[in-house]
Enzyme design. Sequence first.
Site, PDB file in Angstrom:
ATOM      1  N   SER A 142       3.850  -6.985  -3.109  1.00 49.26           N
ATOM      2  CA  SER A 142       4.061  -7.952  -2.034  1.00 49.26           C
ATOM      3  C   SER A 142       2.813  -8.760  -1.715  1.00 49.26           C
ATOM      4  O   SER A 142       2.880  -9.712  -0.950  1.00 49.26           O
ATOM      5  CB  SER A 142       4.607  -7.260  -0.786  1.00 49.26           C
ATOM      6  N   THR A 166       0.829  -1.209   0.000  1.00 52.24           N
ATOM      7  CA  THR A 166       0.000   0.000   0.000  1.00 52.24           C
ATOM      8  C   THR A 166       0.862   1.257   0.000  1.00 52.24           C
ATOM      9  O   THR A 166       0.489   2.276  -0.587  1.00 52.24           O
ATOM     10  CB  THR A 166      -0.928  -0.003   1.233  1.00 52.24           C
ATOM     11  N   THR A 211       0.888  -4.560   4.070  1.00 47.36           N
ATOM     12  CA  THR A 211       0.655  -4.790   5.496  1.00 47.36           C
ATOM     13  C   THR A 211       0.042  -6.163   5.776  1.00 47.36           C
ATOM     14  O   THR A 211       0.163  -6.670   6.887  1.00 47.36           O
ATOM     15  CB  THR A 211      -0.258  -3.695   6.084  1.00 47.36           C
TER      16      THR A 211
END
Length: 393
Positions: free
Chosen positions: A109, A59, A144
């Site tokens: 990711s 993010t 995250t």
Amino acid sequence: MRYLGVVLVSLAAVGNAVPFPHQIQPRQNVTTASQRLGLQWLGGNSTLPKILVLYTGGTIAGGSIYGALDNTQYGQLVLTGEQIIARDPYLLNHTQLAVSNWTTEEDGSTGTNDALVMNMTRFAHDALCSKDSDIDGAVFTHGTNSLEETAFLLDLLINCGKPVVAVGAMRPFTHLSFDGDSNFFQGVMLAASLDSRNRGVMVAFNDRIIPGFWVTKLHSTNPNAFGPTATGDLGQFINSLPYFYNTPSTPNAKHAFSLDEVSKDSSFPALPKVDILYAAREFDGQLVLDAQKNGAKGVIIAGTGNGGIPSGGEQIGEALDNGLQLVVGTRSPFGPSTPSRTPVYAKSGFVHVIQARIMLQLAIASGYNMDQTIELFEGALRKSIGQPWSPEN
Ligand SMILES: *[C@@H]1O[C@H](CO)[C@@H](O)[C@H](O)[C@H]1NC(C)=O
Ligand SMILES: *[C@@H]1O[C@H](CO)[C@@H](O)[C@H](O)[C@H]1NC(C)=O
Ligand SMILES: *[C@@H]1O[C@H](CO)[C@@H](O)[C@H](O)[C@H]1NC(C)=O
Ligand SMILES: *[C@@H]1O[C@H](CO)[C@@H](O)[C@H](O)[C@H]1NC(C)=O
Ligand SMILES: *[C@@H]1O[C@H](CO)[C@@H](O)[C@H](O)[C@H]1NC(C)=O
């Protein structure tokens, strides 16, 4: 962060004081890890600490085409690591930064897999811990949702004292209150601080310094998303600089694995397959057998309470007889899964199920059998609570 300057000054002083030798030794080829690894340092003030930026996307690199209120549908716009750095005029007045790219082709990711993260770990270990290392610390930017997994993996595999710091964001850079710029700046300052040495991997998030061994994502959308499952924060940022509450310490449950040991079994190109199953009433033990049939070398069960499995004992026994390694944690957010009197599988202690998966992967890759895995997870806890365990009793 000032010590590089001090070292340079003192070398210069020695150079002035020592007379030229009679015979000039042939100058050896002195290469640094930076040169070997082809790192391009941004900033250009060579007296400042060098911090490696391991970029995996997330993010913190994402933007939205749906306006400044969106914090759930973003991802259409993407910043490179260099663009994240360029947003902040303060960064390169404090550090030199070099970006190393570890994204997956499509989805940063979010799509990170064991093989890519292990490769990134080897690269970071080489960059920070080799004899020729000229690098002071590293930050990794991460989505995250799985940040805690990469933080824990790096914490068990990189232990030469240099800081490794996880950073991310809960809001895209197009949001009216993007949290990524300050998390990134603070993470870099944390990695550049001499006070950060020998503290393991840390997470810089929302003004907090959280230990990478214990960190978990506690909220799915709030910018204050992360916290530890045991102990507390290590410190906090004030004026964006780190303040630690205590001197460094190491979790009793932590075991530092060797990258060489973990990589030696070529039957695991990345890491052995370990699955997580979530226990509830009517838990189906067949799931454990199915996981094993599907190639899992180990299974983690998020057990009830302090590590209960409501049902399925017969199938679990069969899987263990077939060589599966089993670790039972707790589905409760806090507290331990406590050792059994006569264990046939491991209870995870205070290590949470998401982290237990990684610890079991590293144990199996290092050649541990079930008894050794039990000792790995339960040893420190048994010693403390007076139930010393040996395979005989
Ligand atoms: C020294 O380094 C240069 C450039 O990397 C290389 O071309 C040369 O072969 C090296 N010399 C020795 C003696 O290793
Ligand atoms: C480089 O950094 C040092 C240490 O912070 C500082 O004293 C010096 O002024 C900087 N040099 C330049 C050219 O900015
Ligand atoms: C960074 O350093 C330069 C050169 O010393 C200075 O002109 C500039 O104001 C500094 N920027 C910030 C944001 O402090
Ligand atoms: C980083 O790697 C990804 C995946 O290989 C690639 O698509 C992307 O262009 C790379 N980014 C940079 C800045 O090199
Ligand atoms: C990891 O590194 C190995 C060896 O360089 C390479 O063959 C492999 O493709 C890499 N895997 C990923 C997912 O990047």
